[in-house]
Design a protein around this motif. Sequence first.
Motif, PDB file in Angstrom:
ATOM      1  N   ILE A 160       1.059  -1.113  -0.128  1.00 19.28           N
ATOM      2  CA  ILE A 160       0.009  -0.010   0.073  1.00 19.28           C
ATOM      3  C   ILE A 160       0.969   1.402  -0.196  1.00 19.28           C
ATOM      4  O   ILE A 160       2.287   1.724   0.360  1.00 19.28           O
ATOM      5  CB  ILE A 160      -1.360  -0.052   1.290  1.00 19.28           C
ATOM      6  CG1 ILE A 160       0.440  -0.235   2.355  1.00 19.28           C
ATOM      7  CG2 ILE A 160      -2.251  -1.169   0.921  1.00 19.28           C
ATOM      8  CD1 ILE A 160      -0.961   0.234   3.604  1.00 19.28           C
ATOM      9  N   GLU A 161       0.348   1.945  -0.668  1.00 21.92           N
ATOM     10  CA  GLU A 161       1.151   3.692  -0.743  1.00 21.92           C
ATOM     11  C   GLU A 161       1.654   4.399   0.503  1.00 21.92           C
ATOM     12  O   GLU A 161       2.795   5.156   0.451  1.00 21.92           O
ATOM     13  CB  GLU A 161       0.620   4.858  -1.687  1.00 21.92           C
ATOM     14  CG  GLU A 161       0.249   4.292  -3.276  1.00 21.92           C
ATOM     15  CD  GLU A 161      -0.455   5.498  -3.592  1.00 21.92           C
ATOM     16  OE1 GLU A 161      -0.925   6.724  -3.287  1.00 21.92           O
ATOM     17  OE2 GLU A 161      -0.767   5.145  -4.808  1.00 21.92           O
ATOM     18  N   PRO A 162       0.939   4.230   1.995  1.00 17.50           N
ATOM     19  CA  PRO A 162       1.828   4.288   2.978  1.00 17.50           C
ATOM     20  C   PRO A 162       3.450   4.174   3.422  1.00 17.50           C
ATOM     21  O   PRO A 162       3.875   4.294   4.107  1.00 17.50           O
ATOM     22  CB  PRO A 162       1.288   4.441   3.710  1.00 17.50           C
ATOM     23  CG  PRO A 162      -0.426   3.922   3.537  1.00 17.50           C
ATOM     24  CD  PRO A 162      -0.223   3.656   1.726  1.00 17.50           C
ATOM     25  N   LEU A 163       3.184   2.275   2.599  1.00 20.83           N
ATOM     26  CA  LEU A 163       4.626   1.094   2.976  1.00 20.83           C
ATOM     27  C   LEU A 163       5.174   2.289   2.225  1.00 20.83           C
ATOM     28  O   LEU A 163       6.277   2.252   2.143  1.00 20.83           O
ATOM     29  CB  LEU A 163       3.641  -0.044   3.474  1.00 20.83           C
ATOM     30  CG  LEU A 163       4.228  -0.020   4.732  1.00 20.83           C
ATOM     31  CD1 LEU A 163       2.708   0.934   4.923  1.00 20.83           C
ATOM     32  CD2 LEU A 163       4.165  -1.471   4.835  1.00 20.83           C
ATOM     33  N   ASP A 330       4.424  10.165   0.364  1.00 17.27           N
ATOM     34  CA  ASP A 330       4.580  11.607   0.856  1.00 17.27           C
ATOM     35  C   ASP A 330       3.816  12.586   1.744  1.00 17.27           C
ATOM     36  O   ASP A 330       3.609  12.374   2.714  1.00 17.27           O
ATOM     37  CB  ASP A 330       5.391  12.875   0.230  1.00 17.27           C
ATOM     38  CG  ASP A 330       6.877  12.685  -0.314  1.00 17.27           C
ATOM     39  OD1 ASP A 330       7.542  12.024  -0.408  1.00 17.27           O
ATOM     40  OD2 ASP A 330       6.640  13.556  -1.448  1.00 17.27           O
ATOM     41  N   LEU A 331       2.509  12.108   1.016  1.00 20.71           N
ATOM     42  CA  LEU A 331       1.413  12.743   1.469  1.00 20.71           C
ATOM     43  C   LEU A 331       1.009  11.817   2.729  1.00 20.71           C
ATOM     44  O   LEU A 331       0.163  13.007   3.670  1.00 20.71           O
ATOM     45  CB  LEU A 331      -0.290  12.732   1.381  1.00 20.71           C
ATOM     46  CG  LEU A 331      -0.142  13.131  -0.125  1.00 20.71           C
ATOM     47  CD1 LEU A 331      -0.869  12.880  -1.115  1.00 20.71           C
ATOM     48  CD2 LEU A 331      -0.241  15.170  -0.073  1.00 20.71           C
ATOM     49  N   TYR A 332       1.438  10.873   3.337  1.00 23.89           N
ATOM     50  CA  TYR A 332       0.912  10.263   4.694  1.00 23.89           C
ATOM     51  C   TYR A 332       1.261  10.599   5.785  1.00 23.89           C
ATOM     52  O   TYR A 332       1.867   9.730   6.930  1.00 23.89           O
ATOM     53  CB  TYR A 332       1.136   8.448   4.172  1.00 23.89           C
ATOM     54  CG  TYR A 332       0.136   8.108   3.142  1.00 23.89           C
ATOM     55  CD1 TYR A 332      -1.260   7.874   2.869  1.00 23.89           C
ATOM     56  CD2 TYR A 332       0.893   8.053   1.679  1.00 23.89           C
ATOM     57  CE1 TYR A 332      -1.905   7.728   2.440  1.00 23.89           C
ATOM     58  CE2 TYR A 332       0.084   7.488   0.791  1.00 23.89           C
ATOM     59  CZ  TYR A 332      -1.464   7.211   0.324  1.00 23.89           C
ATOM     60  OH  TYR A 332      -2.297   7.381  -0.240  1.00 23.89           O
ATOM     61  N   GLN A 333       3.171  11.239   5.706  1.00 26.13           N
ATOM     62  CA  GLN A 333       4.101  11.650   6.537  1.00 26.13           C
ATOM     63  C   GLN A 333       3.515  12.621   7.492  1.00 26.13           C
ATOM     64  O   GLN A 333       3.341  13.434   7.794  1.00 26.13           O
ATOM     65  CB  GLN A 333       5.225  11.924   6.131  1.00 26.13           C
ATOM     66  CG  GLN A 333       5.842  10.748   4.540  1.00 26.13           C
ATOM     67  CD  GLN A 333       5.973   9.586   4.544  1.00 26.13           C
ATOM     68  OE1 GLN A 333       6.767   9.234   6.536  1.00 26.13           O
ATOM     69  NE2 GLN A 333       5.237   8.443   4.473  1.00 26.13           N
ATOM     70  N   ALA A 334       3.974  11.994   8.651  1.00 29.16           N
ATOM     71  CA  ALA A 334       4.031  13.411  10.103  1.00 29.16           C
ATOM     72  C   ALA A 334       5.066  14.408  10.715  1.00 29.16           C
ATOM     73  O   ALA A 334       4.956  15.222  10.767  1.00 29.16           O
ATOM     74  CB  ALA A 334       3.265  12.715  11.749  1.00 29.16           C
ATOM     75  N   ALA A 335       5.975  13.957   9.307  1.00 26.37           N
ATOM     76  CA  ALA A 335       6.464  14.756   9.056  1.00 26.37           C
ATOM     77  C   ALA A 335       7.095  15.468   8.140  1.00 26.37           C
ATOM     78  O   ALA A 335       6.872  15.075   6.920  1.00 26.37           O
ATOM     79  CB  ALA A 335       8.128  14.922   9.797  1.00 26.37           C
TER      80      ALA A 335
END
Length: 403
Positions: A160-163, A330-335
């Motif tokens: 999945i894209e978050p990984l 990139d969109l799923y990052q917290a930083a």
Amino acid sequence: MLKFLENRPACRPLILTLLAALGTAATAQAQLDNRAFTAAAPGAPRPTASLLGPAQVPADSGTPAAGELRLSVRAFTFFKDNEYFNSIADGYTLFGTQLNPQLAYNPTANLRLEGGVLLWKDFGTARLRQVRPTFRATYTKGPHEITLGNIRPHLNHGYIEPLVNFERVMLRPLEEGLQYRYRGSRLALLDVWVDWQRQQYRYSNFQEEIAGGLSATLRLTPEGSPLLLTLPVQFTATHRGGQIDTVDRPLQTLFNGATGLEARYQLPGRQTALRLQAYGVGFYDKSFTYELPYRRGAGLYLNATAETRYLNVMLSYWQGQRFLSPLGGDLYQAASRTVSNPGYVEPHRQLLLLRLLRDFSLGDAAALTVRAEPVYDFKQKTTDFSFGVYLNFRQEWLLGKVK
């Protein structure tokens, strides 16, 4: 995932509704239908239901005879425009082409040797971005496949894209290392891989870099059923370190994982299918010295897709809590990963993404993919979008037999 729900009661109704719906709909793919980027014949007609799932069709098919010498050509032209105006992900355009001609030889029917060169040219510049030799040795025995050299990269793993970021197909076209893949009936796909990203030598002024992981899909429903339920298990790890460099920098080891439930239901007598996916996602920093803003994080990732003969429409929901993933989108990052706001952090991320996807067949050897993906940020109350056009071409020609 249960701990995630306990701490966020507002999410429970949405999640319970989705999980209840999984009793009537299903899929075996990790996220998007990426067959145009991974299949041996990008534009070939596709079955209405695939055991491996659209994202996990083998990159090569067929068993050449011993002694066959072939010419293989893979060409990829891409355009992706990210119109992002936020503090987490930069807006930019990727526009270029990659060409990978290779000679492939089969000393035996089970062993395939490939060698060639990758030529990467970004548009708008006179120089080639990369000229890299490619080599792959693949041994296949029944459902087992072992690859050394240039392994089947990025989208072939089925994450999945978050990984794993979709843009790695453009930005990191090659992965080099070791890979084991298994394709079966109950265990639809197992992919275990190591990508040696940067080699270190004595007195190097940089650290070695390694990435790897595991992606597996377990089928829960009987073969031939219009309802396909699967259990995905995904894991990635990155390591930066080494003992023979001259850099005074701490080692770093990061882990990401995801699991959940996927469902796909093929409507009887129609070229339409419905898919639902629910993933719990995690992040853990196992380093001795912590350089990142967070040591642990979690996320909830939900997808609902309508597959039709004209268009695939996917609605995705992301809620992340201190989530970081070095290989992820990139969109799923917290930083922040931006140029202008490198120190910005946003511990709680909540996004809604709409994806409009279509593959146009240009014959068995080629496919044109068009994707439009607007994204809404609940916290910032803003809407960004990306748009992409991709041309994939892959074909082989038999040159003859070598005794």
